[in-house]
Scaffold this motif. Structure first.
Motif, PDB file in Angstrom:
ATOM      1  N   CYS A   1      32.392  37.798  47.551  1.00  0.00           N
ATOM      2  CA  CYS A   1      32.417  39.225  47.266  1.00  0.00           C
ATOM      3  C   CYS A   1      32.235  40.015  48.559  1.00  0.00           C
ATOM      4  CB  CYS A   1      31.299  39.571  46.285  1.00  0.00           C
ATOM      5  SG  CYS A   1      31.183  41.326  45.919  1.00  0.00           S
TER       6      CYS A   1
ATOM      7  N   ARG B   1      40.219  42.032  43.206  1.00  0.00           N
ATOM      8  CA  ARG B   1      40.056  40.583  43.193  1.00  0.00           C
ATOM      9  C   ARG B   1      38.601  40.149  43.320  1.00  0.00           C
ATOM     10  NH1 ARG B   1      42.794  38.655  48.014  1.00  0.00           N
ATOM     11  NH2 ARG B   1      42.136  36.625  47.274  1.00  0.00           N
ATOM     12  N   CYS B   2      37.682  41.057  43.133  1.00  0.00           N
ATOM     13  CA  CYS B   2      36.260  40.762  43.280  1.00  0.00           C
ATOM     14  C   CYS B   2      35.816  39.757  42.213  1.00  0.00           C
ATOM     15  CB  CYS B   2      35.448  42.036  43.145  1.00  0.00           C
ATOM     16  SG  CYS B   2      33.676  41.778  43.303  1.00  0.00           S
ATOM     17  N   PRO B   3      35.187  38.643  42.614  1.00  0.00           N
ATOM     18  CA  PRO B   3      34.763  37.649  41.625  1.00  0.00           C
ATOM     19  C   PRO B   3      33.718  38.191  40.644  1.00  0.00           C
ATOM     20  CG  PRO B   3      33.952  37.053  43.807  1.00  0.00           C
ATOM     21  CD  PRO B   3      34.875  38.203  43.972  1.00  0.00           C
TER      22      PRO B   3
ATOM     23  N   PRO C   1      40.819  35.308  42.311  1.00  0.00           N
ATOM     24  CA  PRO C   1      39.636  35.966  42.867  1.00  0.00           C
ATOM     25  C   PRO C   1      39.404  35.558  44.314  1.00  0.00           C
ATOM     26  CG  PRO C   1      38.992  34.154  41.462  1.00  0.00           C
ATOM     27  CD  PRO C   1      40.469  34.291  41.331  1.00  0.00           C
ATOM     28  N   LYS C   2      38.700  36.392  45.044  1.00  0.00           N
ATOM     29  CA  LYS C   2      38.284  36.047  46.405  1.00  0.00           C
ATOM     30  C   LYS C   2      37.194  34.990  46.307  1.00  0.00           C
ATOM     31  CE  LYS C   2      39.068  40.556  48.520  1.00  0.00           C
ATOM     32  NZ  LYS C   2      38.418  41.657  49.230  1.00  0.00           N
TER      33      LYS C   2
ATOM     34  N   MET D   1      35.684  40.270  38.073  1.00  0.00           N
ATOM     35  CA  MET D   1      36.488  39.393  37.227  1.00  0.00           C
ATOM     36  C   MET D   1      35.616  38.614  36.238  1.00  0.00           C
ATOM     37  SD  MET D   1      39.410  38.027  39.820  1.00  0.00           S
ATOM     38  CE  MET D   1      40.597  37.490  38.593  1.00  0.00           C
TER      39      MET D   1
ATOM     40  N   LEU E   1      32.000  32.473  44.886  1.00  0.00           N
ATOM     41  CA  LEU E   1      32.690  31.791  43.807  1.00  0.00           C
ATOM     42  C   LEU E   1      32.378  30.300  43.869  1.00  0.00           C
ATOM     43  CD1 LEU E   1      34.774  32.529  41.599  1.00  0.00           C
ATOM     44  CD2 LEU E   1      36.531  31.777  43.182  1.00  0.00           C
TER      45      LEU E   1
ATOM     46  N   LEU F   1      38.136  35.669  35.045  1.00  0.00           N
ATOM     47  CA  LEU F   1      37.913  34.593  36.018  1.00  0.00           C
ATOM     48  C   LEU F   1      38.488  33.296  35.452  1.00  0.00           C
ATOM     49  CD1 LEU F   1      36.436  34.618  38.762  1.00  0.00           C
ATOM     50  CD2 LEU F   1      34.434  33.760  37.600  1.00  0.00           C
TER      51      LEU F   1
END
Length: 64
Positions: free
Chosen positions: A16, A25-27, A12-13, A30, A47, A36
């Motif tokens: 956001c 890959r948006c937290p 994830p990034k 996920m 994150l 996640l």
């Protein structure tokens, strides 16, 4: 023969990007899907660890 990306998971990034379509890959996305990595969560579109500390990219690779 080269290495493949077959068994590799997307990380994830750390933040956001707030796009309406939510990238792969948006937290936030996920977290909702349950993909996640363990020990991570999202607070205020960032994150963080479950304990609330910031996540660095280096620590993120170890978690996955």
């Amino acid at each position: 023969m080269g290495k493949g990306k077959k068994g590799r998971r997307k990380l994830p990034k750390t933040k956001c990007c707030e796009s309406s379509s939510k990238c792969g890959r948006c937290p936030l996305r996920m977290l909702k899907e349950g993909t996640l990595p363990e020990g991570l969560t999202v607070k205020h579109r960032r994150l963080v660890t479950v304990k609330g500390k910031k996540v660095t990219k280096k620590a993120l690779q170890k978690a996955a």
